[in-house]
Design a protein around this motif. Structure first.
Motif, PDB file in Angstrom:
ATOM      1  N   ILE A 113       0.849  -1.199   0.000  1.00  0.00           N
ATOM      2  CA  ILE A 113       0.000   0.000   0.000  1.00  0.00           C
ATOM      3  C   ILE A 113       0.882   1.246   0.000  1.00  0.00           C
ATOM      4  CG2 ILE A 113      -1.631   1.342   1.391  1.00  0.00           C
ATOM      5  CD1 ILE A 113      -2.830  -1.446   2.226  1.00  0.00           C
ATOM      6  N   SER A 114       1.920   1.242   0.846  1.00  0.00           N
ATOM      7  CA  SER A 114       2.850   2.378   0.896  1.00  0.00           C
ATOM      8  C   SER A 114       3.599   2.531  -0.421  1.00  0.00           C
ATOM      9  CB  SER A 114       3.845   2.205   2.042  1.00  0.00           C
ATOM     10  OG  SER A 114       3.183   2.258   3.281  1.00  0.00           O
ATOM     11  N   LEU A 115       4.031   1.417  -1.002  1.00  0.00           N
ATOM     12  CA  LEU A 115       4.757   1.467  -2.276  1.00  0.00           C
ATOM     13  C   LEU A 115       3.869   2.028  -3.379  1.00  0.00           C
ATOM     14  CD1 LEU A 115       7.291   0.828  -3.951  1.00  0.00           C
ATOM     15  CD2 LEU A 115       6.302  -1.451  -4.361  1.00  0.00           C
ATOM     16  N   HIS A 116       2.627   1.576  -3.458  1.00  0.00           N
ATOM     17  CA  HIS A 116       1.703   2.082  -4.482  1.00  0.00           C
ATOM     18  C   HIS A 116       1.543   3.594  -4.340  1.00  0.00           C
ATOM     19  CE1 HIS A 116      -0.305  -2.156  -4.422  1.00  0.00           C
ATOM     20  NE2 HIS A 116       0.840  -2.154  -5.069  1.00  0.00           N
ATOM     21  N   TRP A 117       1.314   4.038  -3.117  1.00  0.00           N
ATOM     22  CA  TRP A 117       1.119   5.474  -2.858  1.00  0.00           C
ATOM     23  C   TRP A 117       2.364   6.268  -3.265  1.00  0.00           C
ATOM     24  CZ3 TRP A 117       3.640   9.005   0.296  1.00  0.00           C
ATOM     25  CH2 TRP A 117       3.005  10.241   0.434  1.00  0.00           C
ATOM     26  N   LEU A 118       3.536   5.794  -2.843  1.00  0.00           N
ATOM     27  CA  LEU A 118       4.780   6.515  -3.114  1.00  0.00           C
ATOM     28  C   LEU A 118       5.061   6.557  -4.619  1.00  0.00           C
ATOM     29  CD1 LEU A 118       7.118   7.975  -1.675  1.00  0.00           C
ATOM     30  CD2 LEU A 118       8.291   5.759  -1.546  1.00  0.00           C
ATOM     31  N   CYS A 119       4.908   5.437  -5.292  1.00  0.00           N
ATOM     32  CA  CYS A 119       5.122   5.410  -6.745  1.00  0.00           C
ATOM     33  C   CYS A 119       4.180   6.374  -7.445  1.00  0.00           C
ATOM     34  CB  CYS A 119       4.934   4.001  -7.299  1.00  0.00           C
ATOM     35  SG  CYS A 119       6.286   2.863  -6.943  1.00  0.00           S
ATOM     36  N   LYS A 120       2.904   6.362  -7.063  1.00  0.00           N
ATOM     37  CA  LYS A 120       1.937   7.257  -7.708  1.00  0.00           C
ATOM     38  C   LYS A 120       2.289   8.726  -7.491  1.00  0.00           C
ATOM     39  CE  LYS A 120      -1.963   4.161  -8.129  1.00  0.00           C
ATOM     40  NZ  LYS A 120      -3.390   3.940  -7.905  1.00  0.00           N
ATOM     41  N   GLN A 121       2.821   9.073  -6.301  1.00  0.00           N
ATOM     42  CA  GLN A 121       3.246  10.454  -6.054  1.00  0.00           C
ATOM     43  C   GLN A 121       4.323  10.869  -7.058  1.00  0.00           C
ATOM     44  OE1 GLN A 121       1.560  12.261  -3.646  1.00  0.00           O
ATOM     45  NE2 GLN A 121       0.462  10.324  -3.535  1.00  0.00           N
ATOM     46  N   PHE A 122       5.324  10.003  -7.219  1.00  0.00           N
ATOM     47  CA  PHE A 122       6.437  10.336  -8.108  1.00  0.00           C
ATOM     48  C   PHE A 122       6.046  10.229  -9.580  1.00  0.00           C
ATOM     49  CE2 PHE A 122       9.032   9.108  -4.293  1.00  0.00           C
ATOM     50  CZ  PHE A 122       9.292  10.416  -3.936  1.00  0.00           C
ATOM     51  N   MET A 123       5.176   9.294  -9.915  1.00  0.00           N
ATOM     52  CA  MET A 123       4.703   9.199 -11.298  1.00  0.00           C
ATOM     53  C   MET A 123       3.994  10.494 -11.689  1.00  0.00           C
ATOM     54  SD  MET A 123       3.381   5.232 -11.281  1.00  0.00           S
ATOM     55  CE  MET A 123       2.551   5.330 -12.873  1.00  0.00           C
ATOM     56  N   TYR A 124       3.195  11.025 -10.785  1.00  0.00           N
ATOM     57  CA  TYR A 124       2.495  12.287 -11.037  1.00  0.00           C
ATOM     58  C   TYR A 124       3.500  13.442 -11.103  1.00  0.00           C
ATOM     59  CZ  TYR A 124      -0.479  16.340 -10.414  1.00  0.00           C
ATOM     60  OH  TYR A 124      -1.079  17.564 -10.578  1.00  0.00           O
ATOM     61  N   GLN A 125       4.382  13.529 -10.111  1.00  0.00           N
ATOM     62  CA  GLN A 125       5.334  14.644 -10.023  1.00  0.00           C
ATOM     63  C   GLN A 125       6.267  14.718 -11.236  1.00  0.00           C
ATOM     64  OE1 GLN A 125       7.459  14.735  -6.288  1.00  0.00           O
ATOM     65  NE2 GLN A 125       8.829  16.359  -6.951  1.00  0.00           N
ATOM     66  N   PHE A 126       6.701  13.556 -11.740  1.00  0.00           N
ATOM     67  CA  PHE A 126       7.687  13.533 -12.820  1.00  0.00           C
ATOM     68  C   PHE A 126       7.108  13.051 -14.151  1.00  0.00           C
ATOM     69  CE2 PHE A 126      10.121  13.207  -8.855  1.00  0.00           C
ATOM     70  CZ  PHE A 126      10.912  14.336  -9.005  1.00  0.00           C
ATOM     71  N   SER A 127       5.790  12.972 -14.254  1.00  0.00           N
ATOM     72  CA  SER A 127       5.101  12.558 -15.491  1.00  0.00           C
ATOM     73  C   SER A 127       5.623  11.219 -16.018  1.00  0.00           C
ATOM     74  CB  SER A 127       5.242  13.641 -16.570  1.00  0.00           C
ATOM     75  OG  SER A 127       4.666  14.838 -16.124  1.00  0.00           O
ATOM     76  N   LEU A 128       5.668  10.240 -15.145  1.00  0.00           N
ATOM     77  CA  LEU A 128       6.124   8.898 -15.507  1.00  0.00           C
ATOM     78  C   LEU A 128       4.916   7.989 -15.690  1.00  0.00           C
ATOM     79  CD1 LEU A 128       8.952   8.483 -12.824  1.00  0.00           C
ATOM     80  CD2 LEU A 128       9.179   9.363 -15.153  1.00  0.00           C
ATOM     81  N   ASP A 129       5.076   6.961 -16.506  1.00  0.00           N
ATOM     82  CA  ASP A 129       4.022   5.957 -16.597  1.00  0.00           C
ATOM     83  C   ASP A 129       4.507   4.666 -15.945  1.00  0.00           C
ATOM     84  OD1 ASP A 129       5.398   4.315 -18.523  1.00  0.00           O
ATOM     85  OD2 ASP A 129       4.704   5.653 -20.106  1.00  0.00           O
TER      86      ASP A 129
END
Length: 157
Positions: free
Chosen positions: A102-118
């Protein structure tokens, strides 16, 4: 959910990341290692400035900042352009704990949004060229992680 500051002392000044093109997932491959034990190991056994990972997820799901948004020491050839996230545990032997995921999903989504990653830019350490380790473990499904991260529905974590 939020990121905790770990009280870590680095031997050398950290350099900021200039561009982030990937998120790279790791495991400690050791039982019971926390952010402080990992930091100590990287300093004393590897001779590094300090913990090589940018972020660290404990067994209880707590997220700690390691190097933060500074150049890491976690994946040769990728350190200057990636965020390395390490999860405590040996996922060659057992599955990650659900609260860690759950923490990993949240953290990845934060950075995917911040850095426009897919989701295709989220890689397991083992997926990098030249890596022979199983990291983040044979029981850790990168395909499942990317599938969850690619689902844009709110609450899909």
């Amino acid at each position: 959910m939020h990121i905790q500051k770990a009280h870590l002392s680095f031997r050398d000044p950290l350099q900021p990341l200039q561009a982030v093109t990937h998120i790279i997932i790791h495991h400690t491959a050791e039982d019971g290692w926390d952010v402080y034990k990992t930091h100590e190991f990287h300093q004393n056994n590897r001779g590094w400035s300090g913990i090589g990972y940018n972020y660290f997820i404990e067994e209880d799901g707590t997220i700690y900042e390691g190097r933060g948004l500074h150049i890491g020491a976690h994946a040769k050839g990728y350190n200057t352009s990636s965020i390395g996230i390490c999860i405590s545990g040996n996922f060659d032997v057992y599955d990650p704990i659900p609260v860690q995921m759950i923490s990993l999903h949240w953290l990845c989504k934060q950075f995917m949004y911040q850095f426009s990653l897919d989701s295709e830019q989220v890689l397991g350490h083992r997926e990098l060229d030249g890596v022979t380790k199983t990291c983040p473990g044979t029981r850790f499904s990168m395909g499942k992680l990317r599938h969850i991260l690619s689902n844009n529905e709110k609450g899909a974590v």
